[in-house]
Motif scaffolding. Structure first.
Motif, short mmCIF file in Angstrom:
data_model
loop_
_atom_site.label_atom_id
_atom_site.label_comp_id
_atom_site.label_asym_id
_atom_site.label_seq_id
_atom_site.Cartn_x
_atom_site.Cartn_y
_atom_site.Cartn_z
N THR A 1 0.84 -1.20 0.00
CA THR A 1 0.00 0.00 0.00
C THR A 1 0.87 1.25 0.00
OG1 THR A 1 -0.12 0.05 2.42
CG2 THR A 1 -1.88 -1.13 1.25
N PHE A 2 0.24 2.38 -0.42
CA PHE A 2 0.89 3.68 -0.41
C PHE A 2 0.09 4.63 0.48
CE2 PHE A 2 2.27 2.79 -4.99
CZ PHE A 2 3.51 2.34 -4.59
N THR A 3 0.77 5.68 0.94
CA THR A 3 0.05 6.79 1.55
C THR A 3 -0.07 7.95 0.57
OG1 THR A 3 2.08 7.75 2.49
CG2 THR A 3 0.85 6.18 3.86
N THR A 4 0.84 8.04 -0.39
CA THR A 4 0.79 9.11 -1.37
C THR A 4 -0.25 8.80 -2.44
OG1 THR A 4 2.10 10.47 -2.91
CG2 THR A 4 2.59 8.12 -2.83
N THR A 5 -0.92 9.83 -2.91
CA THR A 5 -1.95 9.64 -3.93
C THR A 5 -1.77 10.59 -5.12
OG1 THR A 5 -3.40 11.20 -2.77
CG2 THR A 5 -3.68 8.85 -2.27
N SER A 6 -0.82 11.51 -5.03
CA SER A 6 -0.64 12.48 -6.11
C SER A 6 0.24 11.89 -7.20
CB SER A 6 0.00 13.76 -5.58
OG SER A 6 1.36 13.52 -5.20
N ALA A 7 0.09 12.40 -8.41
CA ALA A 7 0.91 11.93 -9.53
C ALA A 7 2.39 12.21 -9.30
CB ALA A 7 0.43 12.58 -10.83
N PRO A 8 2.80 13.41 -8.83
CA PRO A 8 4.23 13.63 -8.56
C PRO A 8 4.77 12.67 -7.51
CG PRO A 8 3.08 15.74 -8.69
CD PRO A 8 2.03 14.67 -8.69
N GLY A 9 4.00 12.41 -6.44
CA GLY A 9 4.45 11.49 -5.41
C GLY A 9 4.62 10.08 -5.95
N LEU A 10 3.67 9.63 -6.77
CA LEU A 10 3.76 8.29 -7.36
C LEU A 10 4.93 8.18 -8.32
CD1 LEU A 10 -0.03 7.60 -8.05
CD2 LEU A 10 1.41 6.47 -6.34
N LEU A 11 5.23 9.26 -9.03
CA LEU A 11 6.37 9.24 -9.94
C LEU A 11 7.68 9.10 -9.17
CD1 LEU A 11 5.25 11.93 -12.52
CD2 LEU A 11 5.79 9.55 -13.03
N ASP A 12 7.79 9.78 -8.03
CA ASP A 12 9.00 9.64 -7.21
C ASP A 12 9.15 8.22 -6.70
OD1 ASP A 12 10.20 12.11 -7.41
OD2 ASP A 12 9.14 12.97 -5.70
N VAL A 13 8.03 7.61 -6.25
CA VAL A 13 8.09 6.23 -5.79
C VAL A 13 8.45 5.29 -6.94
CG1 VAL A 13 6.80 4.34 -4.73
CG2 VAL A 13 6.41 6.69 -3.96
N LEU A 14 7.91 5.58 -8.11
CA LEU A 14 8.22 4.77 -9.30
C LEU A 14 9.71 4.80 -9.59
CD1 LEU A 14 7.19 3.13 -11.75
CD2 LEU A 14 6.91 5.29 -12.95
N MET A 15 10.34 5.98 -9.49
CA MET A 15 11.77 6.08 -9.76
C MET A 15 12.57 5.33 -8.70
SD MET A 15 11.54 7.63 -12.50
CE MET A 15 13.30 7.61 -12.77
N ALA A 16 12.14 5.42 -7.44
CA ALA A 16 12.83 4.67 -6.38
C ALA A 16 12.69 3.17 -6.59
CB ALA A 16 12.28 5.08 -5.02
N ALA A 17 11.50 2.75 -6.98
CA ALA A 17 11.26 1.32 -7.22
C ALA A 17 12.12 0.82 -8.38
CB ALA A 17 9.78 1.08 -7.50
N ASP A 18 12.30 1.65 -9.39
CA ASP A 18 13.16 1.27 -10.51
C ASP A 18 14.60 1.12 -10.05
OD1 ASP A 18 13.76 0.89 -13.36
OD2 ASP A 18 14.76 2.83 -13.19
N LYS A 19 15.06 2.04 -9.19
CA LYS A 19 16.44 1.99 -8.71
C LYS A 19 16.70 0.73 -7.90
CE LYS A 19 18.38 5.78 -7.38
NZ LYS A 19 18.76 7.01 -6.62
N PHE A 20 15.72 0.31 -7.10
CA PHE A 20 15.91 -0.87 -6.24
C PHE A 20 15.24 -2.12 -6.81
CE2 PHE A 20 16.58 2.70 -3.33
CZ PHE A 20 17.80 2.34 -2.77
N GLU A 21 14.81 -2.06 -8.06
CA GLU A 21 14.31 -3.23 -8.79
C GLU A 21 13.10 -3.88 -8.13
OE1 GLU A 21 17.47 -5.88 -10.28
OE2 GLU A 21 18.89 -4.53 -9.28
N VAL A 22 12.16 -3.06 -7.68
CA VAL A 22 10.93 -3.59 -7.08
C VAL A 22 9.83 -3.53 -8.15
CG1 VAL A 22 9.36 -3.49 -5.11
CG2 VAL A 22 11.71 -2.66 -4.87
#
Length: 552
Positions: A204-225
């Motif tokens: 689950t996430f606590t963030t719901t905004s598009a900018p917040g999700l994009l930051d999480v997406l970039m972090a997930a890409d970096k750590f291969e999640v």
């Protein structure tokens, strides 16, 4: 007693399907209760948050739009120094990973992912070596640690979600047995990393905004999640899309291994752009300003509202000349990127001749494209359909016909014994059906004796206005005082013989801008012409032929 790596392997086997399932699947285990709980953890994660020159702390929620996020990210890329792996003295039980590395789109591709991961994990020095290493590293690092967070983590849970952590905890080196791991990140990555770690436990996430999700997406890409990337992608797809967001999704950096996780998002972005700019003439100024990724998404569509493929070619030349004024760069972009989206087999022969002499294309590239197009035009209809069917699953779709405003024709020209041309026009059953009750469809232009002509198919009322019927007409493009006399004949191919049978012939002297033809070509009411057992549709296609001869 079983060793740690064996336990890790068993748990990974149970949860490993997460790499191929959506994170929202009901079968995904929820380990939220174990997040940062020492009772369910076997290691400590120390997160060192480094200060940044331009922005000490980045709150994704402060970015109110995709455009804000893109501008902030661009500034970050320009300001963040490209850091290398740094070792800090931490004793035999501590392992340090510097994760405040530059964004993926600032790096060259790495051919060996496993070697890269192992290179980031080095043995911690001890004694004098540690002191010297510390002094050297800090003297070269202009950033400083502004905050430290310590979390209790479960290595099996993180390893099951991420190949990055799996390799980190099970590589057989001394680091895999250490109980303290230090991650060094930029301040702008802190919120996203915490969201990512929370997701790896609870989905689950606590963030719901598009900018917040994009930051999480970039972090997930970096750590291969991958599961987190898929979840972010799904949430972003469900948000209203704009041209800015669609272009941003197309240009998101991601590793080769993780690209599949965001493919649905990039596909949705391409579909949005293709639908929005379906009529490129309506948004000409806006389309001319689009970057290469946006133009490729539009040109890949079968549904462009365009007069003909000649118009697509002209547009591509206009756009590339505006965006790439240097000839060498323009040739490279046309040859390696854009030419694949131009469907040369459906261009007119006159335009193909211009391709051969166009300086914007490399001569060898142009010759290959034109030759391929001419071979396709020379094929018999059933072979053309087979090639189009085989090509329908490809990205480039060279042999797939678009929904042109003017239908492509195949033209055979003769000079002797008299100037003559034979024109073949194919219409699909659905195209004919759409003509009812008063529609018409035009062919591309073709030429005879230097004059331009076209065919037009109509749904008309018969002369007594008692029923609808199919009509075929021949028109001349030039208007004014031009006088041109021709003999003409219309024919249709019948099944099962597949021979063309003459349906109407005559002669006419064009005086410019007029058309001649037959209102009821098949002498049938419309319903009979369109019936399932109609002899005029072969595999759902109506094959028409027109012969024009200059009258002496």
């Amino acid at each position: 007693m079983r060793d740690f790596n064996s336990d890790l392997f068993d748990l990974r086997t149970v949860i490993d399907s997460d790499f191929s399932r959506s994170a929202s699947s009901s079968s995904d285990a929820d380990f939220g209760f174990a997040f940062n709980d020492s009772n369910f953890s076997d290691r400590q994660l120390r997160i060192e948050i480094m200060g940044e020159a331009s922005d000490a702390r980045h709150d994704p929620e402060a970015c109110t739009s995709i455009a804000d996020w893109a501008r902030h990210r661009k500034r970050r890329r320009e300001d963040i120094k490209k850091d290398t792996v740094s070792d800090l003295p931490g004793g035999p039980e501590e392992q340090i990973l510097s994760c405040n590395q530059p964004d993926m789109d600032d790096l060259e591709g790495c051919e060996n992912q496993e070697e890269e991961a192992e290179a980031m994990v080095e043995e911690s020095p001890s004694g004098d070596e540690a002191a010297n290493s510390n002094e050297s590293d800090w003297s070269m690092d202009c950033s400083t640690v502004v905050r430290v967070k310590t979390l209790h983590i479960s290595s099996p849970i993180l390893a099951a979600k991420s190949p990055f952590f799996y390799k980190l905890f099970s590589n057989g080196m001394r680091e895999s047995e250490q109980r303290h791991v230090t991650l060094r990140i930029n301040a702008s990555e802190e919120v996203a990393l915490m969201e990512l770690l929370n997701f790896m436990y609870s989905n689950t996430f606590t963030t719901t905004s598009a900018p917040g999700l994009l930051d999480v997406l970039m972090a997930a890409d970096k750590f291969e999640v991958a599961s987190c990337m898929r979840h972010c992608s799904r949430l972003l797809r469900n948000m209203p899309m704009t041209p800015d967001s669609a272009l941003l999704y197309l240009e998101l950096p991601s590793s080769v291994l993780m690209a599949d996780a965001v493919q649905p998002l990039t596909d949705a972005a391409k579909q949005y752009l293709a639908a929005r700019y379906r009529d490129i003439t309506k948004f000409q100024e806006e389309v001319m300003a689009l970057p290469l990724a946006g133009i490729e998404a539009i040109l890949a569509s079968d549904d462009l509202q365009i007069a003909s493929e000649d118009a697509v070619y002209d547009f591509v030349l206009k756009w590339s000349r505006a965006q790439y004024p240097k000839l060498e760069e323009r040739r490279e972009i046309l040859g390696s990127r854009l030419a694949r989206y131009i469907r040369f087999p459906y261009m007119t022969c006159r335009k193909l001749k211009k391709v051969l002499t166009c300086n914007d294309f490399d001569h060898e590239v142009a010759s290959k494209l034109v030759l391929e197009a001419l071979f396709f035009k020379a094929e018999v209809p059933h072979r053309q359909r087979a090639l189009a069917s085989e090509d329908s699953t490809n990205v480039n779709r060279h042999f797939v016909e678009r929904a042109y405003k003017y239908r492509p024709v195949k033209v055979v020209e003769f000079e002797l014994p008299r100037q003559q041309c034979v024109v073949y026009l194919d219409l699909k059953r659905e195209e004919c059906s759409n003509l009812h009750p008063s529609g018409r469809v035009y062919s591309q232009a073709f030429h005879l004796g230097g004059q331009g002509f076209f065919l037009s198919a109509h749904c008309n009322m018969d002369q007594q206005s008692s029923f609808h019927c199919f009509g075929l007409f021949l028109g001349m493009q030039e208007k004014g005082s031009v006088t041109f006399a021709v003999d003409y004949e219309f024919a249709a191919r019948l099944k099962p013989t597949e021979e063309f049978v003459s349906k109407y012939k005559g002669n006419y002297t064009f005086t410019g801008g007029k058309a001649v033809g037959y209102r009821n070509l098949f002498q049938l009411p419309w319903n009979n012409f369109m019936a399932e057992d109609s002899p005029y549709f072969i595999n759902g296609v109506l094959h028409l032929r027109a012969e024009l001869t200059i009258k002496h």
